[in-house]
Enzyme design. Sequence first.
Site, PDB file in Angstrom:
ATOM      1  N   ASP A 210       0.852  -1.189   0.000  1.00 58.20           N
ATOM      2  CA  ASP A 210       0.000   0.000   0.000  1.00 58.20           C
ATOM      3  C   ASP A 210       0.889   1.242   0.000  1.00 58.20           C
ATOM      4  O   ASP A 210       2.108   1.144   0.113  1.00 58.20           O
ATOM      5  CB  ASP A 210      -0.904   0.004   1.238  1.00 58.20           C
ATOM      6  CG  ASP A 210      -0.101  -0.035   2.528  1.00 58.20           C
ATOM      7  OD1 ASP A 210       0.317   1.046   2.982  1.00 58.20           O
ATOM      8  OD2 ASP A 210       0.141  -1.135   3.068  1.00 58.20           O
ATOM      9  N   ASP A 212       0.726   3.618   2.353  1.00 59.36           N
ATOM     10  CA  ASP A 212       0.581   4.239   3.665  1.00 59.36           C
ATOM     11  C   ASP A 212      -0.493   5.320   3.532  1.00 59.36           C
ATOM     12  O   ASP A 212      -1.243   5.348   2.554  1.00 59.36           O
ATOM     13  CB  ASP A 212       1.922   4.780   4.182  1.00 59.36           C
ATOM     14  CG  ASP A 212       1.980   4.865   5.699  1.00 59.36           C
ATOM     15  OD1 ASP A 212       1.544   3.895   6.353  1.00 59.36           O
ATOM     16  OD2 ASP A 212       2.447   5.876   6.226  1.00 59.36           O
TER      17      ASP A 212
END
Length: 294
Positions: A210, A212
Site C-alpha cells: 500500500d 501508507d
Amino acid sequence: MTDEAVLGVIGGSGVYDIDGLDNTRWVKVETPFGDPSDELLTGTLNGQKLVFLPRHGRGHRIPPSELNFRANIHALKQLGVTEILSVSAVGSLKEELPPGTFVVIDQFIDRTFAREKSFFGTGLVAHVGLGHPVCNRLGDRIEESLKELAIPHQRRGTYMVMEGPQFSTMAESELYRSWGCDVIGMTNMPEAKLAREAEICYATVAMVTDYDCWHTDHAHVTVDAVIKVVVANAGKARALVASLAPKIASRQGACSQGCHTALDNAIMTAPAVRDPAMLDKLAVIVKRALGPSA
C-alpha cells in the site's frame, strides 16, 4: 564457521508452499529466551537445506510488539541457519514504489521501543557493528533472482520500522517521507540486529502492499487492502525463495562481508568477570567467537 550454507526464511505462511520442497518436517525448538513464534519447517529444495519460520505464527496470531525476536533468531541459529531471507509486507513512502514492488533493503531506521533488542546484557556485554545492517552479498543474490523472475523491484532502500500495531498518522507518514525513507513496516527490527549478533547473514525483501496514508489519491490503508496484495505477492515470494536457494548453495566459505564473524572484537567484558550463567545462556551465540569451552 561451517562451509555448509543453510537458508532461513522468515515470513508469512504463504511463502512455505513451494513446489519441490522435500523432506519437510515441523520442528519444535526450545531456546534460552523462550518459545519462538511457532514450530519451524525444515526441508530441502534441490539439495539446499531450508528452514522456514512463520514470523507471526501460523494463522498470524502474534502482533509485532509481542514477537519474541530473540527466540526466533536463536531457534534459527540452533538449526544451523547461516543466511536469513526476511520477507515482510510494508507500506510505500514514495510514489515510484507502488503496491507489488519488492524492495531489497540496505538500511533501517529503528523507531521501536517495546522490544528486547540484544542477546547480551549485564555479565556479558557486546557491541556489534551495524553501519551496514544487511548482508549486501546476500542482497546481490536476491537481486539476481528478482531480475531473472522479472519481479518489479528496487535494489536499495531505507526501511522505517515503527512500533505499531496501529498504522501511521498522516503527520508521521509525512515526517518519515521527509527523512528519505522508502518503506515502512513493523517487523524487521530488532530482527536484523539480533541476526548480526548471532553471526547470521541477513537480508530483507520488503513487499509493498500500500501507499501508507500520505498518498491522498489512494484510499487510506486498511487490513483488507493489505491482505489482497499480500496474497498476490505470495506467489512471487515463493518463486524468489526457489530461485535464491541454489545461489546460496554455491556460496563458498564464510561471508566475505564479515557477517559470520561479527562478534570478533565485539565482546567487551573481560574474561575474568564474565558471568558464567550468561555464557551458558549464550553458548550457541558465542561458541565460534569464544570457543566451545566459553
